[in-house]
Scaffold this active site. Structure first.
Site, PDB file in Angstrom:
ATOM      1  N   LYS A 111       0.840  -1.209   0.000  1.00 25.12           N
ATOM      2  CA  LYS A 111       0.000   0.000   0.000  1.00 25.12           C
ATOM      3  C   LYS A 111       0.865   1.245   0.000  1.00 25.12           C
ATOM      4  CE  LYS A 111      -4.332  -1.824   1.466  1.00 25.12           C
ATOM      5  NZ  LYS A 111      -4.801  -2.679   2.537  1.00 25.12           N
ATOM      6  N   LYS A 190      -7.863  -9.593 -12.396  1.00 30.22           N
ATOM      7  CA  LYS A 190      -8.587 -10.198 -11.285  1.00 30.22           C
ATOM      8  C   LYS A 190      -9.731  -9.280 -10.866  1.00 30.22           C
ATOM      9  CE  LYS A 190      -8.054 -11.203  -6.451  1.00 30.22           C
ATOM     10  NZ  LYS A 190      -7.389 -11.243  -5.222  1.00 30.22           N
ATOM     11  N   LYS A 193     -12.556  -4.765  -6.175  1.00 28.37           N
ATOM     12  CA  LYS A 193     -13.190  -3.447  -6.108  1.00 28.37           C
ATOM     13  C   LYS A 193     -12.176  -2.342  -6.373  1.00 28.37           C
ATOM     14  CE  LYS A 193     -13.367  -3.775  -1.093  1.00 28.37           C
ATOM     15  NZ  LYS A 193     -12.821  -5.120  -1.083  1.00 28.37           N
TER      16      LYS A 193
HETATM   17  P1  ADP Z   1     -11.114  -6.892  -3.348  1.00 25.91           P
HETATM   18  O1  ADP Z   1      -9.971  -7.358  -4.193  1.00 25.91           O
HETATM   19  O2  ADP Z   1     -12.338  -6.631  -4.140  1.00 25.91           O
HETATM   20  O3  ADP Z   1     -10.731  -5.728  -2.448  1.00 25.91           O
HETATM   21  P2  ADP Z   1     -10.859  -8.403  -0.949  1.00 25.91           P
HETATM   22  O4  ADP Z   1      -9.382  -8.260  -0.981  1.00 25.91           O
HETATM   23  O5  ADP Z   1     -11.648  -7.651   0.104  1.00 25.91           O
HETATM   24  O6  ADP Z   1     -11.469  -8.097  -2.394  1.00 25.91           O
HETATM   25  O7  ADP Z   1     -11.177  -9.951  -0.831  1.00 25.91           O
HETATM   26  C1  ADP Z   1     -12.006 -10.569   0.115  1.00 25.91           C
HETATM   27  C2  ADP Z   1     -11.923 -12.065  -0.141  1.00 25.91           C
HETATM   28  O8  ADP Z   1     -12.403 -12.381  -1.463  1.00 25.91           O
HETATM   29  C3  ADP Z   1     -10.495 -12.606  -0.091  1.00 25.91           C
HETATM   30  O9  ADP Z   1     -10.524 -13.857   0.562  1.00 25.91           O
HETATM   31  C4  ADP Z   1     -10.097 -12.772  -1.536  1.00 25.91           C
HETATM   32  O10 ADP Z   1      -9.171 -13.811  -1.713  1.00 25.91           O
HETATM   33  C5  ADP Z   1     -11.422 -13.082  -2.223  1.00 25.91           C
HETATM   34  N1  ADP Z   1     -11.397 -12.551  -3.599  1.00 25.91           N
HETATM   35  C6  ADP Z   1     -11.415 -11.251  -3.947  1.00 25.91           C
HETATM   36  N2  ADP Z   1     -11.401 -11.096  -5.293  1.00 25.91           N
HETATM   37  C7  ADP Z   1     -11.357 -12.349  -5.818  1.00 25.91           C
HETATM   38  C8  ADP Z   1     -11.312 -12.858  -7.167  1.00 25.91           C
HETATM   39  N3  ADP Z   1     -11.336 -12.072  -8.210  1.00 25.91           N
HETATM   40  N4  ADP Z   1     -11.272 -14.192  -7.323  1.00 25.91           N
HETATM   41  C9  ADP Z   1     -11.276 -15.015  -6.243  1.00 25.91           C
HETATM   42  N5  ADP Z   1     -11.309 -14.598  -4.960  1.00 25.91           N
HETATM   43  C10 ADP Z   1     -11.352 -13.276  -4.734  1.00 25.91           C
END
Ligand code: ADP
Ligand code: TRP
Length: 322
Positions: A111, A190, A193
């Protein structure tokens, strides 16, 4: 029975990547274990949402989880900040946590490398996470691979604490969620958000359709063979189609003669079918916020009594209080 604990950050609307990559697995773990899940609203504060945003998103995540199949009779589900004991535990743990351990955390370093100017909360984030895990004597912590280091930090902190003060804390195991389903987003990266490329689980069907129909594909002409493993639409199909149907599409792709438009249409139908029952439940919950708040209140009471007991033992062990 193992106690399985995980936190979900209310940092935005949950998307289908979250569902297939984490939520579905969290929910599957409830049946054979003692499930402890919470909304990590203290953690979400590290990115400074407004008060309204934080409150609203937290409730939305709760409704999403219940609609998607959280067993409210069995699984303990609460809002992190309803158990303020974890912040006191985090302070106590921070006093046995070497600076270097936190300085090495890659999620913090990433970050900062992205240009974010970090607050102290972000730096101390893994200590609060350790407190979450240790307050409830958790055995298994299902997380994505990106969080593995934080579980190692937790184990390290717990071991240091126990070495200083005696065997008070339970050392947890990590449980890395199945990475098979890395869900691609609308632009092929991937789904996340932070990339603004998501399909939200509960956005209107018409908007899900629009997004899928506009997903990026390569420019292979209809008649030519296509590689299912290199196609984002196919990756979505795999999540929602039956084995037999996946097999059929696989053959059609390799044979050529099928355009991405037809796969997209089918994925839209299947996606709608998959989430439709949950959607009905989600709407029902929106109209019954009192029930949702009651689930949180019951969860907080259960969670808090456990955390209180741990904290009393910890305070005694370190010499706080009488
Ligand atoms: P984001 O990338 O949207 O911020 P987070 O990091 O909050 O999502 O992820 C929350 C959970 O969802 C984690 O366990 C993460 O591994 C899973 N996750 C997020 N995006 C994906 C994706 N594109 N494919 C599979 N798992 C995901
Ligand atoms: N840091 C986790 C994430 O971003 C959320 C979280 C907070 C958590 N406390 C936790 C996960 C305790 C597991 C255990 O996904």
């Amino acid at each position: 029975m193992a106690r399985v604990l995980s936190g979900i950050q209310p940092s935005g609307k949950l998307h289908i990547g979250n569902f297939f990559g984490a939520i579905r697995q969290h929910l599957a773990l409830q049946s054979e274990n003692e499930g402890f899940y919470f909304i990590a609203d203290y953690h979400a504060m590290t990115s400074n949402p407004s008060a309204d945003e934080l409150r609203k998103r937290s409730l939305e995540v709760v409704m999403d989880y219940i609609a998607l199949g959280l067993d409210t009779n069995k699984t303990v589900f609460w809002r992190q900040s309803d158990v303020p004991e974890v912040t006191e535990l985090a302070w106590i743990l921070s006093c046995v946590t070497p600076m270097g351990l936190l300085q090495r955390c890659t999620s913090f370093k990433d970050k900062v490398a992205q240009g974010l100017s970090p607050n102290h909360g972000l730096f101390a984030y893994p200590v609060l996470q350790a407190a979450d895990i240790l307050a409830y004597h958790s055995n298994l912590v299902p997380v994505g691979a990106d969080q593995k280091q934080h579980i190692e930090v937790t184990r390290d902190i717990a071991q240091r604490f126990n070495n200083f003060y005696g065997e008070v804390l339970t050392i947890p195991e990590d449980y890395i969620l199945d990475e098979v389903a890395v869900v691609p987003g609308l632009d092929g990266r991937k789904m996340s958000k932070s990339y603004d490329n998501t399909i939200e689980i509960f956005e209107p069907e018409s908007s899900v359709k629009k997004k899928i129909m506009r997903m990026q594909t390569d420019s292979t002409p209809v008649e030519e063979p296509k590689d299912p493993d290199k196609c984002n639409i196919f990756a979505l199909l795999r999540l929602v189609a039956s084995k037999e149907e996946i097999q059929e599409w696989d053959q059609k792709y390799r044979a050529g003669g099928v355009g991405y438009g037809s796969t997209k249409k089918r994925v839209v139908e299947l996606m709608h079918e998959y989430f439709r029952p949950y959607r009905a439940k989600r709407t029902e919950l929106e109209n019954n916020i009192d029930f949702v708040k009651q689930v949180l209140a019951d969860g907080a009471a259960r969670a808090r009594s456990i955390a209180r007991k741990t904290l009393d033992e910890v305070r005694k062990a370190v010499g706080l209080g009488a």
